[in-house]
Design a protein around this motif. Structure first.
Motif, PDB file in Angstrom:
ATOM      1  N   ALA A 172      -6.033   0.701   8.889  1.00  0.00           N
ATOM      2  CA  ALA A 172      -6.270   1.124   7.506  1.00  0.00           C
ATOM      3  C   ALA A 172      -6.459  -0.091   6.602  1.00  0.00           C
ATOM      4  O   ALA A 172      -7.325  -0.081   5.721  1.00  0.00           O
ATOM      5  CB  ALA A 172      -5.101   1.976   7.014  1.00  0.00           C
ATOM      6  N   ALA A 173      -5.670  -1.138   6.818  1.00  0.00           N
ATOM      7  CA  ALA A 173      -5.813  -2.357   6.006  1.00  0.00           C
ATOM      8  C   ALA A 173      -7.191  -2.979   6.217  1.00  0.00           C
ATOM      9  O   ALA A 173      -7.835  -3.426   5.260  1.00  0.00           O
ATOM     10  CB  ALA A 173      -4.716  -3.350   6.355  1.00  0.00           C
ATOM     11  N   ARG A 174      -7.675  -2.994   7.441  1.00  0.00           N
ATOM     12  CA  ARG A 174      -9.024  -3.531   7.713  1.00  0.00           C
ATOM     13  C   ARG A 174     -10.102  -2.687   7.037  1.00  0.00           C
ATOM     14  O   ARG A 174     -11.061  -3.211   6.479  1.00  0.00           O
ATOM     15  CB  ARG A 174      -9.279  -3.567   9.214  1.00  0.00           C
ATOM     16  N   ARG A 175      -9.942  -1.368   7.101  1.00  0.00           N
ATOM     17  CA  ARG A 175     -10.910  -0.467   6.485  1.00  0.00           C
ATOM     18  C   ARG A 175     -10.954  -0.696   4.971  1.00  0.00           C
ATOM     19  O   ARG A 175     -12.021  -0.787   4.377  1.00  0.00           O
ATOM     20  CB  ARG A 175     -10.505   0.979   6.788  1.00  0.00           C
ATOM     21  N   ILE A 176      -9.790  -0.819   4.349  1.00  0.00           N
ATOM     22  CA  ILE A 176      -9.715  -1.046   2.907  1.00  0.00           C
ATOM     23  C   ILE A 176     -10.298  -2.409   2.571  1.00  0.00           C
ATOM     24  O   ILE A 176     -11.045  -2.566   1.603  1.00  0.00           O
ATOM     25  CB  ILE A 176      -8.257  -0.926   2.421  1.00  0.00           C
ATOM     26  N   SER A 177      -9.981  -3.413   3.383  1.00  0.00           N
ATOM     27  CA  SER A 177     -10.469  -4.771   3.144  1.00  0.00           C
ATOM     28  C   SER A 177     -11.989  -4.840   3.248  1.00  0.00           C
ATOM     29  O   SER A 177     -12.633  -5.571   2.508  1.00  0.00           O
ATOM     30  CB  SER A 177      -9.839  -5.725   4.159  1.00  0.00           C
ATOM     31  N   ALA A 178     -12.568  -4.082   4.157  1.00  0.00           N
ATOM     32  CA  ALA A 178     -14.021  -4.110   4.349  1.00  0.00           C
ATOM     33  C   ALA A 178     -14.749  -3.329   3.269  1.00  0.00           C
ATOM     34  O   ALA A 178     -15.934  -3.559   3.041  1.00  0.00           O
ATOM     35  CB  ALA A 178     -14.381  -3.538   5.716  1.00  0.00           C
ATOM     36  N   GLY A 179     -14.054  -2.416   2.583  1.00  0.00           N
ATOM     37  CA  GLY A 179     -14.688  -1.607   1.545  1.00  0.00           C
ATOM     38  C   GLY A 179     -14.967  -2.425   0.300  1.00  0.00           C
ATOM     39  O   GLY A 179     -14.504  -3.550   0.128  1.00  0.00           O
ATOM     40  N   SER A 180     -15.768  -1.851  -0.586  1.00  0.00           N
ATOM     41  CA  SER A 180     -16.140  -2.576  -1.799  1.00  0.00           C
ATOM     42  C   SER A 180     -15.236  -2.235  -2.970  1.00  0.00           C
ATOM     43  O   SER A 180     -15.380  -2.817  -4.032  1.00  0.00           O
ATOM     44  CB  SER A 180     -17.599  -2.270  -2.148  1.00  0.00           C
ATOM     45  N   THR A 181     -14.336  -1.288  -2.799  1.00  0.00           N
ATOM     46  CA  THR A 181     -13.423  -0.945  -3.883  1.00  0.00           C
ATOM     47  C   THR A 181     -11.992  -1.027  -3.391  1.00  0.00           C
ATOM     48  O   THR A 181     -11.728  -1.102  -2.198  1.00  0.00           O
ATOM     49  CB  THR A 181     -13.675   0.484  -4.403  1.00  0.00           C
ATOM     50  N   LEU A 182     -11.094  -0.987  -4.341  1.00  0.00           N
ATOM     51  CA  LEU A 182      -9.666  -1.004  -4.004  1.00  0.00           C
ATOM     52  C   LEU A 182      -9.041   0.365  -4.260  1.00  0.00           C
ATOM     53  O   LEU A 182      -7.859   0.464  -4.532  1.00  0.00           O
ATOM     54  CB  LEU A 182      -8.956  -2.068  -4.849  1.00  0.00           C
ATOM     55  N   ASP A 183      -9.835   1.420  -4.160  1.00  0.00           N
ATOM     56  CA  ASP A 183      -9.346   2.760  -4.469  1.00  0.00           C
ATOM     57  C   ASP A 183      -8.512   3.371  -3.344  1.00  0.00           C
ATOM     58  O   ASP A 183      -7.623   4.167  -3.592  1.00  0.00           O
ATOM     59  CB  ASP A 183     -10.524   3.703  -4.762  1.00  0.00           C
ATOM     60  N   GLU A 184      -8.794   3.024  -2.107  1.00  0.00           N
ATOM     61  CA  GLU A 184      -8.105   3.634  -0.968  1.00  0.00           C
ATOM     62  C   GLU A 184      -6.709   3.036  -0.810  1.00  0.00           C
ATOM     63  O   GLU A 184      -6.485   1.864  -1.081  1.00  0.00           O
ATOM     64  CB  GLU A 184      -8.922   3.405   0.303  1.00  0.00           C
ATOM     65  N   ARG A 185      -5.767   3.856  -0.360  1.00  0.00           N
ATOM     66  CA  ARG A 185      -4.402   3.408  -0.093  1.00  0.00           C
ATOM     67  C   ARG A 185      -3.993   3.877   1.299  1.00  0.00           C
ATOM     68  O   ARG A 185      -4.550   4.826   1.838  1.00  0.00           O
ATOM     69  CB  ARG A 185      -3.408   3.974  -1.121  1.00  0.00           C
ATOM     70  N   LEU A 186      -2.995   3.201   1.868  1.00  0.00           N
ATOM     71  CA  LEU A 186      -2.502   3.594   3.190  1.00  0.00           C
ATOM     72  C   LEU A 186      -1.799   4.942   3.111  1.00  0.00           C
ATOM     73  O   LEU A 186      -1.984   5.798   3.957  1.00  0.00           O
ATOM     74  CB  LEU A 186      -1.519   2.546   3.722  1.00  0.00           C
ATOM     75  N   ASP A 187      -0.942   5.115   2.120  1.00  0.00           N
ATOM     76  CA  ASP A 187      -0.209   6.362   1.899  1.00  0.00           C
ATOM     77  C   ASP A 187       0.367   6.912   3.203  1.00  0.00           C
ATOM     78  O   ASP A 187       0.020   8.011   3.643  1.00  0.00           O
ATOM     79  CB  ASP A 187      -1.123   7.381   1.220  1.00  0.00           C
ATOM     80  N   LEU A 188       1.224   6.108   3.838  1.00  0.00           N
ATOM     81  CA  LEU A 188       1.775   6.466   5.146  1.00  0.00           C
ATOM     82  C   LEU A 188       2.708   7.660   5.067  1.00  0.00           C
ATOM     83  O   LEU A 188       3.445   7.830   4.101  1.00  0.00           O
ATOM     84  CB  LEU A 188       2.548   5.282   5.730  1.00  0.00           C
ATOM     85  N   SER A 189       2.678   8.465   6.104  1.00  0.00           N
ATOM     86  CA  SER A 189       3.637   9.548   6.253  1.00  0.00           C
ATOM     87  C   SER A 189       4.544   9.182   7.422  1.00  0.00           C
ATOM     88  O   SER A 189       4.357   8.163   8.061  1.00  0.00           O
ATOM     89  CB  SER A 189       2.904  10.864   6.508  1.00  0.00           C
ATOM     90  N   GLY A 190       5.509  10.010   7.676  1.00  0.00           N
ATOM     91  CA  GLY A 190       6.397   9.749   8.805  1.00  0.00           C
ATOM     92  C   GLY A 190       7.738   9.217   8.341  1.00  0.00           C
ATOM     93  O   GLY A 190       8.058   9.255   7.152  1.00  0.00           O
ATOM     94  N   PRO A 191       8.511   8.727   9.289  1.00  0.00           N
ATOM     95  CA  PRO A 191       9.874   8.290   8.958  1.00  0.00           C
ATOM     96  C   PRO A 191       9.872   7.094   8.005  1.00  0.00           C
ATOM     97  O   PRO A 191       8.965   6.279   8.005  1.00  0.00           O
ATOM     98  CB  PRO A 191      10.469   7.900  10.316  1.00  0.00           C
ATOM     99  N   ARG A 192      10.909   7.031   7.180  1.00  0.00           N
ATOM    100  CA  ARG A 192      11.050   5.932   6.216  1.00  0.00           C
ATOM    101  C   ARG A 192      11.666   4.740   6.963  1.00  0.00           C
ATOM    102  O   ARG A 192      12.851   4.480   6.879  1.00  0.00           O
ATOM    103  CB  ARG A 192      11.955   6.342   5.044  1.00  0.00           C
TER     104      ARG A 192
END
Length: 170
Positions: free
Chosen positions: A59-79
């Motif tokens: 997800a970090a690579r996908r966000i880094s390759a994109g042209s905007t900073l709109d996407e977030r990881l927003d992880l689910s699962g255990p804390r």
């Protein structure tokens, strides 16, 4: 009597051998079994943890390759630590996004604010030149000032265009 003693010693050796060797063999077998079970459990737990880290990395690579900073990881699962890492990454992206927005706003505002005094300077230099009210020895200096003013106006126009272009990017 000797045969009996010999037989008795041999029986004693067999008894000692079975007492000493059977628990040792059983213990070694249990040790191997529990070691294999522990290794399998460690492999499964490690694989599960690495899978979540692989998701974060992707997800970090996908966000880094994109042209905007709109996407977030927003992880689910255990804390857990991986979730905390994802939240930290999302918070960093939020700060970067706000910083870039503020930079674009500043660039646009500064460009607009700088245009007014430059326009006034250019006008103050051009009017006396156009009206012929400048001594001939001052004309080269006024022309250099007008050239410098024009370069500054082009630079500010470029900054303004850059700020508008950044704002328009998807």
């Amino acid at each position: 009597m000797r045969a009996r003693a010999h037989h008795s010693r041999r029986s004693l050796r067999r008894l000692r051998h079975s007492v000493l060797n059977d628990p040792l063999v059983r213990s070694l077998l249990l040790l191997v079994l529990f070691t294999a079970l522990a290794a399998l459990l460690a492999w499964w737990a490690g694989r599960r943890s690495l899978h979540r880290l692989t998701q974060v990395t992707g997800a970090a690579r996908r966000i880094s390759a994109g042209s905007t900073l709109d996407e977030r990881l927003d992880l689910s699962g255990p804390r857990d630590e991986v979730h905390e890492l994802g939240d930290t990454f999302d918070a960093m992206l939020d700060r970067l996004d706000r910083s870039f927005i503020a930079q674009r706003q500043f660039t646009a505002l500064a460009s607009h604010e700088l245009r007014t005094p430059l326009t006034l300077q250019r006008t103050a230099l051009e009017i006396p030149l156009a009206q012929g009210r400048v001594a001939s020895d001052l004309k080269p200096a006024l022309q250099r000032a007008l050239d410098a003013n024009a370069r500054t106006e082009r630079l500010i126009d470029t900054l303004l265009t850059l700020a508008r272009g950044e704002r328009a990017r998807p």
